[in-house]
Design a protein around this motif. Structure first.
Motif, PDB file in Angstrom:
ATOM      1  N   THR A   1    -123.122  25.448 -29.681  1.00 48.71           N
ATOM      2  CA  THR A   1    -123.448  24.403 -28.715  1.00 48.71           C
ATOM      3  C   THR A   1    -122.240  24.093 -27.847  1.00 48.71           C
ATOM      4  OG1 THR A   1    -125.023  23.398 -30.257  1.00 48.71           O
ATOM      5  CG2 THR A   1    -124.219  22.020 -28.447  1.00 48.71           C
ATOM      6  N   ALA A   2    -122.405  24.173 -26.531  1.00 49.53           N
ATOM      7  CA  ALA A   2    -121.324  23.805 -25.611  1.00 49.53           C
ATOM      8  C   ALA A   2    -121.159  22.292 -25.615  1.00 49.53           C
ATOM      9  CB  ALA A   2    -121.620  24.304 -24.206  1.00 49.53           C
ATOM     10  N   ILE A   3    -119.904  21.840 -25.681  1.00 51.26           N
ATOM     11  CA  ILE A   3    -119.603  20.405 -25.744  1.00 51.26           C
ATOM     12  C   ILE A   3    -118.638  20.046 -24.633  1.00 51.26           C
ATOM     13  CG2 ILE A   3    -118.590  18.544 -27.124  1.00 51.26           C
ATOM     14  CD1 ILE A   3    -119.366  20.107 -29.632  1.00 51.26           C
TER      15      ILE A   3
ATOM     16  N   SER B   1    -126.211  16.499 -20.143  1.00 51.09           N
ATOM     17  CA  SER B   1    -127.486  16.762 -20.806  1.00 51.09           C
ATOM     18  C   SER B   1    -128.422  17.560 -19.907  1.00 51.09           C
ATOM     19  CB  SER B   1    -128.141  15.441 -21.210  1.00 51.09           C
ATOM     20  OG  SER B   1    -129.319  15.659 -21.950  1.00 51.09           O
ATOM     21  N   ALA B   2    -128.471  17.204 -18.617  1.00 45.10           N
ATOM     22  CA  ALA B   2    -129.348  17.905 -17.679  1.00 45.10           C
ATOM     23  C   ALA B   2    -128.982  19.381 -17.558  1.00 45.10           C
ATOM     24  CB  ALA B   2    -129.292  17.239 -16.311  1.00 45.10           C
ATOM     25  N   LEU B   3    -127.714  19.696 -17.786  1.00 44.54           N
ATOM     26  CA  LEU B   3    -127.253  21.087 -17.646  1.00 44.54           C
ATOM     27  C   LEU B   3    -127.128  21.806 -18.989  1.00 44.54           C
ATOM     28  CD1 LEU B   3    -124.627  20.615 -14.783  1.00 44.54           C
ATOM     29  CD2 LEU B   3    -126.982  21.437 -14.636  1.00 44.54           C
ATOM     30  N   GLY B   4    -127.654  21.208 -20.039  1.00 41.71           N
ATOM     31  CA  GLY B   4    -127.709  21.888 -21.321  1.00 41.71           C
ATOM     32  C   GLY B   4    -126.429  21.839 -22.121  1.00 41.71           C
TER      33      GLY B   4
ATOM     34  N   LEU C   1    -118.108  24.686 -16.697  1.00 40.25           N
ATOM     35  CA  LEU C   1    -116.913  25.274 -17.321  1.00 40.25           C
ATOM     36  C   LEU C   1    -117.093  25.357 -18.837  1.00 40.25           C
ATOM     37  CD1 LEU C   1    -114.069  23.521 -15.292  1.00 40.25           C
ATOM     38  CD2 LEU C   1    -114.742  25.926 -15.140  1.00 40.25           C
ATOM     39  N   ALA C   2    -117.691  24.325 -19.430  1.00 42.84           N
ATOM     40  CA  ALA C   2    -117.949  24.339 -20.871  1.00 42.84           C
ATOM     41  C   ALA C   2    -118.887  25.482 -21.247  1.00 42.84           C
ATOM     42  CB  ALA C   2    -118.543  22.998 -21.309  1.00 42.84           C
ATOM     43  N   LEU C   3    -119.768  25.846 -20.339  1.00 41.47           N
ATOM     44  CA  LEU C   3    -120.697  26.952 -20.574  1.00 41.47           C
ATOM     45  C   LEU C   3    -120.063  28.320 -20.333  1.00 41.47           C
ATOM     46  CD1 LEU C   3    -123.866  25.367 -18.930  1.00 41.47           C
ATOM     47  CD2 LEU C   3    -123.575  25.891 -21.364  1.00 41.47           C
TER      48      LEU C   3
ATOM     49  N   ALA D   1    -114.699  21.530 -22.688  1.00 42.49           N
ATOM     50  CA  ALA D   1    -114.182  21.113 -21.384  1.00 42.49           C
ATOM     51  C   ALA D   1    -114.120  19.597 -21.354  1.00 42.49           C
ATOM     52  CB  ALA D   1    -115.055  21.626 -20.237  1.00 42.49           C
ATOM     53  N   VAL D   2    -113.202  19.074 -20.539  1.00 45.28           N
ATOM     54  CA  VAL D   2    -112.984  17.632 -20.447  1.00 45.28           C
ATOM     55  C   VAL D   2    -113.048  17.200 -18.991  1.00 45.28           C
ATOM     56  CG1 VAL D   2    -111.334  15.743 -20.809  1.00 45.28           C
ATOM     57  CG2 VAL D   2    -111.516  17.583 -22.501  1.00 45.28           C
ATOM     58  N   LYS D   3    -113.718  16.084 -18.749  1.00 49.37           N
ATOM     59  CA  LYS D   3    -113.711  15.455 -17.424  1.00 49.37           C
ATOM     60  C   LYS D   3    -113.052  14.089 -17.529  1.00 49.37           C
ATOM     61  CE  LYS D   3    -115.854  12.709 -14.150  1.00 49.37           C
ATOM     62  NZ  LYS D   3    -116.693  11.511 -14.049  1.00 49.37           N
TER      63      LYS D   3
END
Length: 266
Positions: free
Chosen positions: A2-4, A27-30, A221-223, A74-76
């Motif tokens: 799972t991408a986080i 969430s919208a982008l999985g 980026l997380a994906l 990835a971090v925002k």
């Protein structure tokens, strides 16, 4: 796996920007979203009524809790209003390998200032060097550079070059505050300049657009997408959210974009 993605930002009680917009976008982008709260704002579609910072120690405790258990991809970073908070965030990110996207939230869409003046230098010196990408809009880029707002493509590139000298990996200056039939975002990195253009949409529901774009880039980026692809896909998502958001009826001011337009219609 799972991408986080992790968002480090302030809360918007109206739900259209900040932590709320970031988690909706992830969430919208999985992508699974985790959060570190830096401030609580009392706001709605008409403006910011009050802001209360979360203590720097609590910000660091939240970061430690997330990183000690979750494999963050990835971090925002969004709203960070005080130098002490910036110092704690920078310390908590030191040595970590995941990409960081910095959205230097300085002024809300309503015009309310969200970053203390003495914290701008901390943003420049401590957070920008940790980021693979910074995503200022035109007024924010001008504040970061100590210049007037760019009025031409050359001036935008000049300000991006100034920001790039802080050590950030790349700079995406957003063109939403400019005029013209297209909204053009300009990306500058070590390889040169790239433009991302979208038709400019007429809508009152543009609250949280900056947060949404930065968090969409972070999710991509997380994906595992390369930076330019992550930006392009994020721009497509935001354009769809803006277009669908025109029929949302949320509040009496600048309403939010429609983060879940792919799942339900307004």
């Amino acid at each position: 796996m799972t991408a986080i993605a992790l968002t480090i930002a302030g809360s918007d009680s109206g739900g259209g920007a900040g932590i709320q917009a970031d988690l909706k976008t992830f969430s919208a982008l999985g992508v699974y979203g985790a959060s570190v709260l830096t401030a609580i704002t009392a706001q709605n579609t008409r403006g910011v009524i009050a802001v209360e910072d979360v203590s720097a120690g609590m910000v660091r405790a939240q970061m430690d809790a997330v990183f000690s258990d979750l494999k963050v991809d990835a971090v925002k970073i969004g709203m960070v209003s005080r130098t002490e908070t910036i110092e704690y965030i920078a310390a908590g990110l030191q040595g970590r390998k995941m990409p960081v996207v910095l959205d230097p939230v300085m002024v809300a869409t309503s015009g309310d200032r969200l970053l203390q003046e003495d914290a701008v230098e901390g943003l420049r010196s401590m957070l920008l060097p940790l980021a693979v990408l910074a995503t200022p809009n035109l007024p924010e880029a001008a504040l970061l550079c100590g210049m007037k707002m760019a009025a031409s493509r050359n001036e935008v590139i000049q300000q991006a070059e100034t920001i790039l000298k802080t050590g950030v990996g790349a700079v995406l200056i957003k063109g939403g505050h400019a005029s013209g039939s297209e909204s053009i975002d300009i990306l500058l990195d070590s390889t040169g300049v790239q433009e991302f253009a979208m038709p400019r949409l007429e809508t009152r529901n543009d609250h949280g657009t900056g947060c949404t774009l930065a968090s969409a880039i972070t999710a991509n980026l997380a994906l595992g997408y390369p930076l330019a692809d992550a930006i392009g896909l994020a721009k497509d998502y935001l354009q769809g959210a803006l277009a669908a958001g025109r029929t949302l009826r949320v509040g009496s001011g600048h309403g939010p974009v429609h983060h879940f337009y792919r799942w339900w219609s307004a």
